[in-house]
Write a protein that holds these residues in place. Structure first.
Motif, PDB file in Angstrom:
ATOM      1  N   TYR A  58      32.137  27.842 -79.767  1.00 13.92           N
ATOM      2  CA  TYR A  58      33.058  27.399 -78.725  1.00 13.92           C
ATOM      3  C   TYR A  58      32.993  25.897 -78.494  1.00 13.92           C
ATOM      4  O   TYR A  58      33.828  25.356 -77.771  1.00 13.92           O
ATOM      5  N   GLN A  59      32.013  25.224 -79.090  1.00 15.06           N
ATOM      6  CA  GLN A  59      31.871  23.785 -78.892  1.00 15.06           C
ATOM      7  C   GLN A  59      32.473  22.992 -80.048  1.00 15.06           C
ATOM      8  O   GLN A  59      33.332  22.148 -79.847  1.00 15.06           O
ATOM      9  N   LYS A  91      22.539  30.560 -81.735  1.00 12.78           N
ATOM     10  CA  LYS A  91      23.034  29.193 -81.628  1.00 12.78           C
ATOM     11  C   LYS A  91      23.856  28.853 -82.856  1.00 12.78           C
ATOM     12  O   LYS A  91      23.651  29.400 -83.934  1.00 12.78           O
ATOM     13  N   SER A  97      24.803  24.694 -80.377  1.00 16.32           N
ATOM     14  CA  SER A  97      25.258  25.150 -79.071  1.00 16.32           C
ATOM     15  C   SER A  97      25.147  26.671 -79.004  1.00 16.32           C
ATOM     16  O   SER A  97      25.244  27.352 -80.032  1.00 16.32           O
ATOM     17  N   PRO A  98      24.960  27.251 -77.805  1.00 16.96           N
ATOM     18  CA  PRO A  98      24.882  28.717 -77.691  1.00 16.96           C
ATOM     19  C   PRO A  98      26.166  29.374 -78.173  1.00 16.96           C
ATOM     20  O   PRO A  98      27.265  28.916 -77.857  1.00 16.96           O
ATOM     21  N   GLU A 100      26.882  32.542 -77.451  1.00 12.90           N
ATOM     22  CA  GLU A 100      27.266  33.516 -76.442  1.00 12.90           C
ATOM     23  C   GLU A 100      27.287  32.827 -75.082  1.00 12.90           C
ATOM     24  O   GLU A 100      26.561  31.867 -74.833  1.00 12.90           O
ATOM     25  N   SER A 101      28.140  33.334 -74.188  1.00 16.60           N
ATOM     26  CA  SER A 101      28.256  32.732 -72.863  1.00 16.60           C
ATOM     27  C   SER A 101      28.743  33.780 -71.877  1.00 16.60           C
ATOM     28  O   SER A 101      29.457  34.721 -72.245  1.00 16.60           O
ATOM     29  N   THR A 103      30.736  33.007 -69.531  1.00 18.90           N
ATOM     30  CA  THR A 103      32.109  32.624 -69.222  1.00 18.90           C
ATOM     31  C   THR A 103      33.080  33.513 -69.999  1.00 18.90           C
ATOM     32  O   THR A 103      32.843  33.791 -71.176  1.00 18.90           O
ATOM     33  N   ARG A 105      35.731  34.937 -72.445  1.00 19.34           N
ATOM     34  CA  ARG A 105      36.079  34.405 -73.762  1.00 19.34           C
ATOM     35  C   ARG A 105      37.428  33.689 -73.735  1.00 19.34           C
ATOM     36  O   ARG A 105      37.606  32.674 -74.417  1.00 19.34           O
ATOM     37  N   LEU A 108      36.874  30.204 -72.634  1.00 18.88           N
ATOM     38  CA  LEU A 108      36.159  29.443 -73.656  1.00 18.88           C
ATOM     39  C   LEU A 108      37.101  29.016 -74.781  1.00 18.88           C
ATOM     40  O   LEU A 108      37.027  27.885 -75.269  1.00 18.88           O
TER      41      LEU A 108
END
Length: 251
Positions: A58-59, A91, A97-98, A100-101, A103, A105, A108
């Motif tokens: 996602y980053q 990661k 970056s992670p 999973e989150s 937030t 989807r 994201l």
């Protein structure tokens, strides 16, 4: 007043920077629709899906095939079982970056599109956001916006988005029924390699079968099963709960 040679050098540097930016934009445009191998295994396409979806950061927006994603999940599960606390959570192999989150989807993906509007991930993000808007997963239901996002994904070469657009016109969902327009979208999806679109182009029987399957899917998602407990879903006949007594007999 600066020496003439410094002015010439500064002008040359500015021209070189401008040329680099223009060339870089062209390369990004070409690279966006060019299939790429997964950089982890160098064997399968980075957006290949088998028994799960492919990995997406996602980053940074980079992707890896579903087989490599499954291996990463299995490796992380083993580390959790070994109580390696510092290794909890998947990661991104590139930006760390992670993966999973907590937030939703949908949010994201929207943030990723705003942060990185170019790249091979864009058509996949647009398609997934379109499906979420279509069924109301993590966001409000909006068929007009879903169709708009599907068209943007299709314009970038997403075959399944073409199939779903054909389904909208074939079923008269969100748009006026237009079998001719549906067939055009199916043909475009076939050109992009989508198996469902290919089947709809091959025979009327397959096209009818797909229409029935889409109708059944709409019925299932109308009850928003992702918001209900397993017990509620079992009562509605949507899933089958395992009998714990059977598990005891097996052991």
């Amino acid at each position: 007043m600066p020496p003439p040679w410094t002015v010439v050098a500064a002008s040359a540097a500015a021209c070189a920077l401008a040329v680099w930016l223009l060339v870089d934009d062209d390369e990004d445009a070409d690279d966006e629709n060019t299939p790429q191998l997964c950089e982890l295994c160098l064997e399968r396409p980075e957006d290949q899906e088998t028994d799960m979806t492919f990995g997406l950061c996602y980053q940074c927006g980079r992707m890896h095939c579903s087989t490599c994603r499954k291996k990463m999940l299995m490796a992380n599960m083993q580390k959790v079982q070994m109580n390696e606390r510092c290794m909890f959570g998947n990661k991104c192999p590139w930006c760390r970056s992670p993966m999973e989150s907590a937030t939703p989807r949908y949010l994201l993906l929207q943030e990723l599109l705003e942060r990185r509007p170019k790249g091979r991930h864009v058509k996949h993000c647009l398609f997934e956001c379109a499906v979420m808007r279509e069924i109301g997963l993590g966001c409000g239901t909006d068929l007009a916006d879903a169709i708009k996002l599907h068209k943007q994904a299709a314009a970038r070469g997403h075959g399944q988005a073409c199939y779903r657009l054909g389904g909208f016109f074939d079923d008269g969902v969100g748009v006026e029924r237009d079998p001719a327009a549906a067939l055009r979208w199916y043909e475009r999806g076939r050109e992009l390699g989508d198996p469902n679109a290919t089947g709809c182009c091959s025979s009327e029987a397959t096209r009818h079968f797909c229409a029935v399957a889409r109708a059944e899917t709409r019925k299932r998602v109308a009850s928003r099963p992702w918001e209900r407990t397993p017990e509620d879903l079992a009562m509605a006949g949507l899933i089958q709960m395992e009998d714990p007594e059977d598990d005891e007999l097996e052991t």
